[in-house]
Design a protein around this motif. Structure first.
Motif: not given
Length: 293
Positions: A144-171
């Motif tokens: 639906n958004h062919i020019n977007d490089k990423y989906a927004p955070a509220w979509k993307t972070l739901e599909f990242l692992t717990f460890g990755i989300v924590f690492n994003i938080y730390r950074n």
């Protein structure tokens, strides 16, 4: 046993030769060996061995080994249930607070003004066509958004692992935002929060991968905060990890914290009249039967 595969008859004979009391019918022992496996059961009869020749302490029962295995299994199921509750709550808080603070940057997890570059590089490597294909809401977003490089955070972070989300938080560069989230979980110091929250991630991963739990010990002692009373000042045992889980859970829901406490008490209480299992629970897990977590 070495590197040579053996059949169940040979395995049973070897256990008997090493001094284990085979107090179950042979058919039932065979069933357990074919269900759980000789090698995996070895992790559970290890504490019953008395020397490097793998000889068993007198009175060691095969049934106690099986009970220890199922204690470990039930404990794993229990802990993954409650660490999952903490994971979802943490993920939600990170998405909510950071996304609302940076409303003009819906893909803030890839914004160098908001997070450190090392995280962006990691996300960029892993946010590939396979990731998009494997996660239906992400796939639909890009259709639906062919020019977007990423989906927004509220979509993307739901599909990242717990460890990755924590690492994003730390950074995240904004220290106040990170402190706000840490405070939601009852920890003021970010360094202590990082230390203690890593316990949740590691236990969750150990449970998810089917690791042995009863003799779990952390290589590095956990941070000390007044609200977590470690048993015998032991900051490495599984009991200490459970206390950390309980503390974080209590900052989410007092009812769920009480559920955990009661479930642990009932689980370990089921083995209080078994001297062999009670000893392992007290000495390996470091659980105090006279105390409440």
């Amino acid at each position: 046993m070495g590197n040579i595969a053996t059949d169940t008859a040979t395995q049973i004979a070897l256990l008997q030769e090493r001094g284990m009391t085979l107090d179950l019918p042979e058919a039932k022992i065979t069933e357990h060996l074919l269900d759980i496996g000789y090698y995996r059961l070895g992790f559970y009869w290890y504490p019953f061995q008395k020397n490097s020749d793998h000889e068993f302490v007198e009175g060691t029962k095969f049934s106690d080994v099986i009970k220890l295995y199922y204690l470990d299994t039930d404990l794993r199921i229990l802990l993954i249930k409650y660490t999952n509750r903490i994971e979802i709550n943490f993920r939600t808080k990170v998405i909510y607070y950071v996304s609302n603070y940076y409303k003009e940057s819906p893909t803030w997890f890839a914004d160098p003004a908001i997070v450190n570059k090392e995280v962006i590089d990691f996300v960029d490597r892993n946010y590939n066509q396979q990731f998009i294909k494997n996660n239906k809401p992400i796939k639909e977003h890009h259709l639906n958004h062919i020019n977007d490089k990423y989906a927004p955070a509220w979509k993307t972070l739901e599909f990242l692992t717990f460890g990755i989300v924590f690492n994003i938080y730390r950074n995240i560069r904004n220290q106040e935002l990170k402190e706000q989230i840490a405070n939601e979980f009852g920890v003021v110091s970010l360094d202590k929060f990082y230390n203690l929250f890593k316990v949740i991630i590691d236990i969750r991963n150990s449970c998810a991968h089917g690791d042995v739990l009863y003799d779990y010990r952390r290589p590095r002692g956990m941070a000390v905060i007044p609200s977590i009373p470690f048993n015998n000042r032991d900051r490495s045992s599984l009991d200490s990890c459970i206390r950390v889980i309980s503390y974080f859970l209590g900052n989410i829901s007092k009812n769920r914290q009480l559920d955990l406490k009661n479930s642990i008490k009932q689980l370990f209480g089921d083995y209080a009249d078994n001297p062999a299992l009670q000893s392992i629970i007290s000495e390996k897990i470091n659980y105090n039967y006279e105390d409440n977590i």
